[in-house]
Design an enzyme around this catalytic site. Structure first.
Site, PDB file in Angstrom:
ATOM      1  N   PHE A 130      -1.164  38.424   9.153  1.00  0.00           N
ATOM      2  CA  PHE A 130      -0.479  38.255   8.128  1.00  0.00           C
ATOM      3  C   PHE A 130      -1.113  39.059   7.021  1.00  0.00           C
ATOM      4  O   PHE A 130      -2.466  38.787   6.640  1.00  0.00           O
ATOM      5  CB  PHE A 130      -0.142  36.568   7.689  1.00  0.00           C
ATOM      6  N   ASP A 215      -9.098  41.550   5.567  1.00  0.00           N
ATOM      7  CA  ASP A 215      -8.192  40.694   4.715  1.00  0.00           C
ATOM      8  C   ASP A 215      -8.855  39.483   4.507  1.00  0.00           C
ATOM      9  O   ASP A 215      -8.740  38.512   5.308  1.00  0.00           O
ATOM     10  CB  ASP A 215      -6.910  41.073   5.342  1.00  0.00           C
ATOM     11  N   LYS A 244      -5.934  34.764  -3.124  1.00  0.00           N
ATOM     12  CA  LYS A 244      -5.626  33.156  -3.459  1.00  0.00           C
ATOM     13  C   LYS A 244      -6.757  32.280  -4.019  1.00  0.00           C
ATOM     14  O   LYS A 244      -6.280  31.804  -4.792  1.00  0.00           O
ATOM     15  CB  LYS A 244      -5.498  32.543  -1.897  1.00  0.00           C
TER      16      LYS A 244
END
Ligand SMILES: *Cc1c(COP(=O)(O)O)cnc(C)c1O
Length: 396
Positions: A130, A215, A244
């Site tokens: 993702f 990532d 995040k």
């Protein structure tokens, strides 16, 4: 109540949270919750941590926004903290994980096309990965469900199975610009990457002149028990991305790269209005300084060991649990049945957790989680899953 004035892009839980402090959240009925999802790996120091709040309040009195056409000492300070504590030499700040990955993809293409003078543009990513919801990052994502109805997709992305070095080697060609991966596939089911595989990927990149992009939007900033997940491996990326956990809840993303990539991003090559705004950078600097000063990452690693040990002890014999996996405080409980019912029941009993794919209950407590909070959470998970197992064994 009247119909919502918003697009219904989210299947929302029937809970309205109105207040948070540390590991606790309260809903509009005054009910208290223990937070083991941290807004999806965002509030890593807990809700409203004092040091970050103080930095934000101070900055609110000074200056909220300044164009990136001016120098920005807060941005320089936050970038310095990231560079001094990682393998990277330069940072580009933006507002989200998808934007950070978008910047990484653009940097990889531009490095090849403008600095190396070749025409490489393809990015290879992995099944179940993702990487975000912009057109380029949803194309990079190795899951079909995020692509439905969005054709045509941008060119230049290929997917291969994770942990299949031969398939990866076969996918590489003279157009390959970069290989991009998460070190724990988080949304894909909490699947950690094998160290030998990552070493193979790094060697392949070195041999073929390909960039390695990690990532770390979910794994970064202490989440896995190291400041960055690549520090678990004897491998360094050329580029990695964060978002995040980096601003304690203030929206911010960052793309970080090694010195050899600096000539690819010259004035005008890439830009954003809001990226690196003084307020966001105050949140980032205070978050990192707190993590360093209070040994938050080491504490997360210790909490992880305790949490995994307790989960294995209390869930290990349940017939509906197959595996406990993950790294640090990014943990998945792999069930052999859909996880959604158990998750809804846990919410009712005051523990907030989220799924990762259909069968995985994902635990993302804050990095300062206590043993007592872990005991409470594991106790609730064990009761709900054992009750479900018992109900199943008596029904025909
Ligand atoms: C959440 C996430 C993204 C996307 O971040 P947004 O801030 O939602 O754009 C990208 N990559 C990974 C690994 C993520 O977990």
């Amino acid at each position: 109540m009247s119909e919502s004035a918003m697009f219904s892009t989210y299947a929302r839980y029937p809970i309205t949270l109105v207040k948070g402090k540390g590991s606790r959240l309260w809903d509009d009925q005054g009910k208290e919750y223990l937070d083991f999802m941290t807004g999806l790996a965002v509030t890593s120091l807990g809700h409203a941590p004092d040091a970050v709040k103080d930095a934000l309040v101070q900055q609110l009195d000074q200056l909220w926004h300044v164009s990136n056409l001016f120098s920005n000492p807060n941005q320089e300070k936050a970038a310095r903290l990231l560079v001094d504590n990682s393998c990277a030499d330069a940072v580009f700040f933006c507002n989200s994980g998808a934007e950070a990955n978008e910047a990484a993809i653009k940097l990889a293409r531009r490095y090849h096309q403008k600095v190396k003078g070749n025409d490489r543009y393809e990015i290879i990513t992995f099944n179940q990965s993702f990487h975000g919801r912009t057109l380029a990052t949803l194309t990079a994502t190795g899951q079909d469900k995020v692509k439905e109805g969005f054709l045509p997709l941008p060119e230049g992305f290929r997917h291969v199975p994770l942990h299949d070095l031969a398939a990866l080697e076969a996918a590489v060609n003279d157009k390959t610009a970069a290989i991009m991966l998460e070190l724990v596939q988080a949304e894909g089911g909490v699947i950690p990457v094998d160290p030998d595989f990552l070493r193979g990927v790094r060697a392949l990149c070195d041999r073929e002149g390909i960039l390695l992009i990690l990532d770390e939007v979910q794994t970064g900033m202490g989440r896995t028990g190291k400041l960055f997940a690549y520090q678990h491996y004897d491998v360094e990326p050329d580029v990695f991305t964060l978002a995040k956990g980096i601003g304690s809840g203030f929206p911010v993303g960052a793309m970080l790269g090694k010195a050899h990539l600096k000539p690819a991003f010259v004035p005008g090559a890439h830009a954003t209005t809001f990226g690196g705004t003084p307020i966001a950078m105050a949140a980032v600097a205070a978050t990192i300084e707190t993590m360093l000063k209070e040994n938050v990452v080491e504490r997360a690693a210790e909490a992880s060991e305790y949490l995994i040990g307790q989960l294995e002890e209390k869930l290990g014999d349940l017939p509906n649990v197959d595996q406990v996996r993950g790294k640090g405080l990014l943990i998945g409980i792999l069930c052999n049945e859909p996880a959604s019912e158990a998750i809804a029941e846990l919410h009712k009993r005051g523990l907030l957790v989220v799924p990762a794919g259909p069968n995985v209950i994902r635990l993302l407590p804050n990095l300062l989680v206590t043993h007592e909070e872990i005991d409470t959470a594991v106790g609730l998970i064990a009761s709900v899953l054992s009750e479900k197992a018992a109900a199943k064994s008596v029904s025909p």
